[in-house]
Structures are given as structure tokens and as C-alpha cells.
Design an enzyme around this catalytic site. Structure first.
Site, PDB file in Angstrom:
ATOM      1  N   ARG A  61       0.863  -1.183   0.000  1.00 37.06           N
ATOM      2  CA  ARG A  61       0.000   0.000   0.000  1.00 37.06           C
ATOM      3  C   ARG A  61       0.893   1.225   0.000  1.00 37.06           C
ATOM      4  O   ARG A  61       1.771   1.361   0.843  1.00 37.06           O
ATOM      5  CB  ARG A  61      -0.955   0.022   1.185  1.00 37.06           C
ATOM      6  N   SER A 163      -8.545   0.595  -0.090  1.00 37.99           N
ATOM      7  CA  SER A 163      -9.618   0.648   0.892  1.00 37.99           C
ATOM      8  C   SER A 163     -10.026   2.096   1.172  1.00 37.99           C
ATOM      9  O   SER A 163     -10.470   2.806   0.279  1.00 37.99           O
ATOM     10  CB  SER A 163      -9.194  -0.075   2.172  1.00 37.99           C
ATOM     11  N   ASP A 320     -17.074   1.689   3.428  1.00 36.74           N
ATOM     12  CA  ASP A 320     -15.872   2.358   2.950  1.00 36.74           C
ATOM     13  C   ASP A 320     -15.753   2.097   1.452  1.00 36.74           C
ATOM     14  O   ASP A 320     -16.547   1.343   0.875  1.00 36.74           O
ATOM     15  CB  ASP A 320     -14.642   1.899   3.742  1.00 36.74           C
ATOM     16  N   ASP A 322     -14.060   0.293  -0.629  1.00 39.15           N
ATOM     17  CA  ASP A 322     -14.002  -1.052  -1.209  1.00 39.15           C
ATOM     18  C   ASP A 322     -15.026  -1.982  -0.576  1.00 39.15           C
ATOM     19  O   ASP A 322     -15.007  -3.193  -0.822  1.00 39.15           O
ATOM     20  CB  ASP A 322     -12.590  -1.642  -1.126  1.00 39.15           C
ATOM     21  N   ASP A 324     -15.623  -3.286   2.339  1.00 36.76           N
ATOM     22  CA  ASP A 324     -15.355  -4.374   3.282  1.00 36.76           C
ATOM     23  C   ASP A 324     -15.597  -3.944   4.730  1.00 36.76           C
ATOM     24  O   ASP A 324     -15.550  -4.782   5.642  1.00 36.76           O
ATOM     25  CB  ASP A 324     -13.945  -4.955   3.110  1.00 36.76           C
ATOM     26  N   ARG A 325     -15.889  -2.659   4.959  1.00 36.42           N
ATOM     27  CA  ARG A 325     -16.218  -2.170   6.294  1.00 36.42           C
ATOM     28  C   ARG A 325     -17.618  -1.555   6.299  1.00 36.42           C
ATOM     29  O   ARG A 325     -18.142  -1.187   5.243  1.00 36.42           O
ATOM     30  CB  ARG A 325     -15.202  -1.113   6.753  1.00 36.42           C
ATOM     31  N   THR A 398      -4.125  -8.833  16.172  1.00 43.65           N
ATOM     32  CA  THR A 398      -4.840  -7.796  15.431  1.00 43.65           C
ATOM     33  C   THR A 398      -4.826  -8.068  13.930  1.00 43.65           C
ATOM     34  O   THR A 398      -3.789  -8.368  13.351  1.00 43.65           O
ATOM     35  CB  THR A 398      -4.201  -6.421  15.702  1.00 43.65           C
ATOM     36  N   GLU A 422     -13.647  -6.943  14.257  1.00 45.11           N
ATOM     37  CA  GLU A 422     -12.580  -6.113  14.805  1.00 45.11           C
ATOM     38  C   GLU A 422     -13.127  -4.702  15.007  1.00 45.11           C
ATOM     39  O   GLU A 422     -13.999  -4.255  14.248  1.00 45.11           O
ATOM     40  CB  GLU A 422     -11.370  -6.096  13.876  1.00 45.11           C
ATOM     41  N   LYS A 436     -13.353  -9.501   6.419  1.00 42.52           N
ATOM     42  CA  LYS A 436     -14.439  -8.560   6.711  1.00 42.52           C
ATOM     43  C   LYS A 436     -15.231  -8.290   5.437  1.00 42.52           C
ATOM     44  O   LYS A 436     -14.671  -8.255   4.333  1.00 42.52           O
ATOM     45  CB  LYS A 436     -13.892  -7.277   7.318  1.00 42.52           C
TER      46      LYS A 436
END
Length: 488
Positions: A61, A163, A320, A322, A324-325, A398, A422, A436
Site C-alpha cells: 500500500r 480501501s 468504505d 471497497d 469491506d467495512r 490484530t 474487529e 471482513k
């Protein structure tokens, strides 16, 4: 020769190699480098060429642009060549199974970079080596990549996305054959093979070659159909969904989520959620928000609040870019909006998913094989619910790479993994995606909200009930434990 002089020579050596690789391949990045050299912009050259991006368990990233520390055509080709060689070492049937590649809507016109361009270059690298590629023909949510791996039994997957990062960034996220993000030692092995495959292979730049290749497959239609069919297994109150008076607002924050959340609502027999018009279409400039990150809370939801007030909607669902959240907000009786933290929504979803499972499973012995997971930085609420209900709870390090891989291990032991979360608003509500997933989380949250409304309960009220209930259970457990200790 001084240390600073050595550093300058090293940087210019890297620039020379870089320019040799990209000359006439990507004019825009070549021109960026030439201009920086002509301007003697040592500071910016240091940023671009001082060190190579490090490949880790999260993949890559970085900002898009010129140089070995940036996401661009060359670094994508080099990374994919290394990943390809690593997969060849690990899968003797790679040329039979293949890989999947997805991408979001990010773009960086000044360097000629875009997620779609990067995805096509990655596909070109694999196809040049005789490896089948399932390349999505259009933007997709990140969860579709791990879903496709396990659904089609592929060797690996790549998602080109940054993301919720700032608009100039992009990323290269890697999944293993089990559908989970890679963990050590794979990251080190891939990093090593990237270093060993720096020079672009013949035809590596020409992505037009893949369009006529028999090794190129488009999973877009099939996966769209099968994914939504699979998540329907988590729809338990279809009649309530059809008749609910609740109104939902959804924003994709200029990302990919709009179409897919609409499809999820249709799969659960909901009316379509109200879309925030200014944010529903993908836009790599993210013009209406300072940061395209729902974790910022109310600052990202300004337009959502306005639409909800106008239309009388009580729940806001925000993905978000992409998808996934998921961030959720609910209008309170006071007229204020409550934005739920990741821990709070995790508590609600954990309670809801277990409640639905319990209603479907009357065998009291089945609970011994039921698991929920969360990471060490997250609330311990699932542990408390597990203590009360009798299922297993496990805490991981994490990151969803740990929860996804652990969930797969448990599933391989014929255990039932109901849920993982998470605190950074990431939720795994279905084991068909071992990461996620903001799409399934959005529609399952909608069903939970609609069911609660039939009991004249809000999400906030139910959250308090969950906390009160689990607190009482934990206190009883502690008192019993203390009593046993005193007797001993």
C-alpha cells in the site's frame, strides 16, 4: 566517498534502472522522473527512489506515482512476477486452478495509474506464464475476491485497492488458497521472489494480449449470482423484511458498494435503501469528503444525515470505498444521531447472529462446536456472550488475516464459525467470506433492525440490553469463581 555521496549515487543508479525499464512503456511516469531530475529535486527523488516498497502480510500500500516506493505499472509487474513464481513453487496444479483478480475504482491520471490498469497488468503476468486468470470485468467489493477463491477452488487472489486510504494511494492485497489473507512466512517468501524477478518479462507491459487469451475468464456474472444466493442463508425474517416500515439510507462514499448493497437488500426481500446520490457513483477524487473513511464518523455522514432527515429514515449504513467495512448510525428519540463504534456494532451483530443460530438449532449438543472470534484490540463482549450462552470464543492477534486463517482451521475441524469482528468496523458475518465484508454486514444489520422494530426496540436499546445481560452473567461468574477460591 562520504555516506551522503554514496546515497546520491545509489538513488541515481536506481533511477537509471527504473527509467530503462519504463522508457516508452509508461510515458507519464517517465516524464515525472525526467522533470524531477531536471529540477534537481533531491527531496522528491529520495522519496520516490530511496527505498523499495516492502511487501508484507497486507501486501502493498503506497501512493501512486513514479519510483520504486510508489504504486505504478513497473512495481505492479515486478510484484506480480514475484508472486507468480512463489505460487509456482507452492502449487503444482497452479496452471489448472488459476487465480482471481479484482479491483476498485481508484485512479491517478497524472501517472497513468488506476486500479483497473494494475489488475490487467497483473493478469497479463500470470497469463504469460500459462496460468488461468479470473479477472473481474468491472469494479467489485474486496470480499468478492476471497469468496471467489474458495467458491471456485483457486490457488490465490489479488485485490487492487487502498480501501479507505487517501485518494492518491493504492494497494495490492493478497489472499491464499484458503480464502484468507496471507500470513507469515508467505509474506517473506513472496518478498524474496519479488527481489529475484525485477526485470519485466517479455510482453509484460502489453495487457491487450490477454483479451483474446483462452486463459482469461470473467467471473463477474457468476459470482454476483452465487454470492447473493449464499448470503441468503443468513436471511431468517423475510416476511418482516418485506413489510418493515423502517427506512434505510446507504452511502458507498464514492466507492464500489452501491450496486452490491442494493443487490443484497433485494436478496433479503427489502425495498432498496435510499442512496446518497452525491456519493453513490465511484469517483476516485472522493469530492464530498475530506477522507473516504467511515471510521471518521459523523464527518463522513453529513450528506447521509441530510437525506435521512429529508426522507424520514432511521438507520444509516455507510461502507468504505471497497465495501469491506460498515459504519452504522441510528436516529434517537431525542432527534440526535448515534454513530455506533465497531465494538458496539460487533456486540449487536454477535448477539443477533447467535440468536438466529440458536433459533435454527434445537439440538443442545450442537453448541459445543460453535465459535466466535475477535482480535485482541477489540471489545471482550463476545467472550461475555459466549460465557452466558455456552459457545466458544477465541481471541486472535490484530487483523483479519489472523481471524480468517483461524476460522478456516476451525471449519476444517468441522466447527461452526458464526461471526468475527474487529473494532475498526470490520465484520465477518458469514463463513463464505473469510475476511471482513461490509455488504453482508449491511443487509444483516438491516434485518436485525427490522426485527427489533417489531418488538418496539431500537438498536441502541438492544445494545443496552446486551450489555446489561452479559454484565450480570459475568458478575455471577466472578462471584462463583471467588467463592470456589475462598473455599479452596
Amino acid at each position: 566517498m562520504s555516506q551522503s555521496e554514496t546515497k546520491v549515487i545509489t538513488i541515481f543508479f536506481r533511477i537509471a534502472i527504473y527509467c530503462n525499464f519504463i522508457f516508452l512503456q509508461n510515458i507519464k511516469t517517465s516524464e515525472i522522473v525526467k522533470q524531477l531530475v531536471a529540477e534537481e529535486n533531491a527531496g522528491e527523488l529520495q522519496k520516490c527512489f530511496g527505498s523499495r516498497m516492502e511487501f508484507g502480510t497486507a501486501g502493498l500500500r503506497a501512493a501512486m506515482g513514479a519510483g520504486i516506493s510508489r504504486m505504478n505499472d513497473l512495481t505492479i509487474i515486478q510484484t506480480t512476477q514475484g508472486f507468480c513464481r512463489y505460487l509456482e513453487k507452492n502449487f503444482s496444479d497452479l496452471k489448472k486452478r488459476g487465480v482471481v483478480i479484482g479491483f476498485d475504482a481508484r485512479a491517478h491520471p497524472s501517472s497513468g495509474s488506476s486500479s483497473k490498469r494494475f489488475a490487467r497488468l497483473a493478469a497479463t503476468t500470470f497469463i504469460s506464464q500459462g496460468i488461468p486468470v479470473y479477472l473481474f470485468s468491472n469494479i467489485t467489493p474486496t470480499p468478492f475476491v476471497p469468496y471467489t477463491i474458495t467458491h471456485l477452488k483457486l490457488s490465490a487472489g489479488i485485490m487492487i485497492t487502498a480501501s479507505h486510504n487517501p485518494k492518491q494511494d493504492n494497494g495490492y492485497k493478497v489472499y491464499w488458497e484458503n480464502g484468507a489473507q496471507i500470513a507469515s512466512p508467505h509474506d517473506k517468501g513472496i518478498s524474496q521472489t519479488i527481489e529475484e524477478n525485477q526485470e519485466p518479462w517479455p510482453q509484460g507491459w502489453d495487457d491487450s494480449l490477454i483479451d483474446s487469451s483462452l486463459l482469461l475468464h470473467d467471473p463477474y456474472v457468476t459470482i454476483n449470482k452465487d454470492y447473493f444466493k449464499d448470503i441468503q442463508k443468513h436471511c431468517f425474517h423475510r416476511n418482516i423484511n418485506k413489510e418493515t416500515k423502517l427506512k434505510f439510507v446507504h452511502t458507498s462514499v464514492h466507492g464500489v458498494g452501491h450496486e452490491f448493497v442494493q443487490s443484497a437488500f433485494k436478496a433479503f426481500d427489502f425495498k432498496p435503501p435510499l442512496a446518497v446520490a452525491e456519493q453513490k457513483d465511484p469517483d476516485p477524487e472522493f469530492p464530498t469528503v475530506k477522507y473516504p473513511n467511515p471510521e471518521e464518523g459523523k464527518g463522513v455522514l453529513t450528506l447521509s444525515f441530510a437525506l435521512a432527515e429529508k426522507e424520514g429514515a432511521g438507520i444509516i449504513l455507510a461502507n468504505d470505498p471497497d465495501a469491506d467495512r460498515l459504519l452504522v448510525a441510528e436516529k434517537q428519540e431525542s432527534g440526535e444521531w448515534k454513530v455506533f463504534s465497531g465494538n458496539e456494532l460487533g456486540a449487536l451483530l454477535g448477539w443477533w447472529i447467535f440468536t438466529c443460530w440458536k433459533n435454527q438449532n434445537q439440538d443442545p449438543t450442537a453448541i459445543k462446536d460453535v465459535y466466535m472470534l475477535s482480535s485482541t484490540v477489540s471489545s471482550k463482549i463476545l467472550r461475555a456472550i459466549a460465557l452466558k450462552e455456552g459457545f466458544h470464543f477465541e481471541e486472535t492477534l490484530t487483523g483479519f488475516k489472523w481471524m480468517g486463517n483461524r476460522a478456516k482451521q476451525l471449519m476444517d475441524q468441522e466447527k461452526t464459525v458464526l461471526f468475527a469482528f474487529e473494532e475498526a468496523i470490520g465484520y465477518m458475518c458469514s463463513p463464505v467470506v473469510l475476511d471482513k465484508d461490509g455488504v453482508s454486514a449491511a443487509v444483516i444489520t438491516a434485518e436485525m433492525s427490522s426485527w427489533l422494530a417489531t418488538k418496539n426496540l431500537s438498536l441502541s436499546q438492544q445494545l443496552k440490553a446486551v450489555y446489561d445481560d452479559t454484565f450480570a452473567t459475568v458478575m455471577i461468574y466472578l462471584l462463583v469463581a471467588l467463592s470456589h477460591k475462598n473455599k479452596a
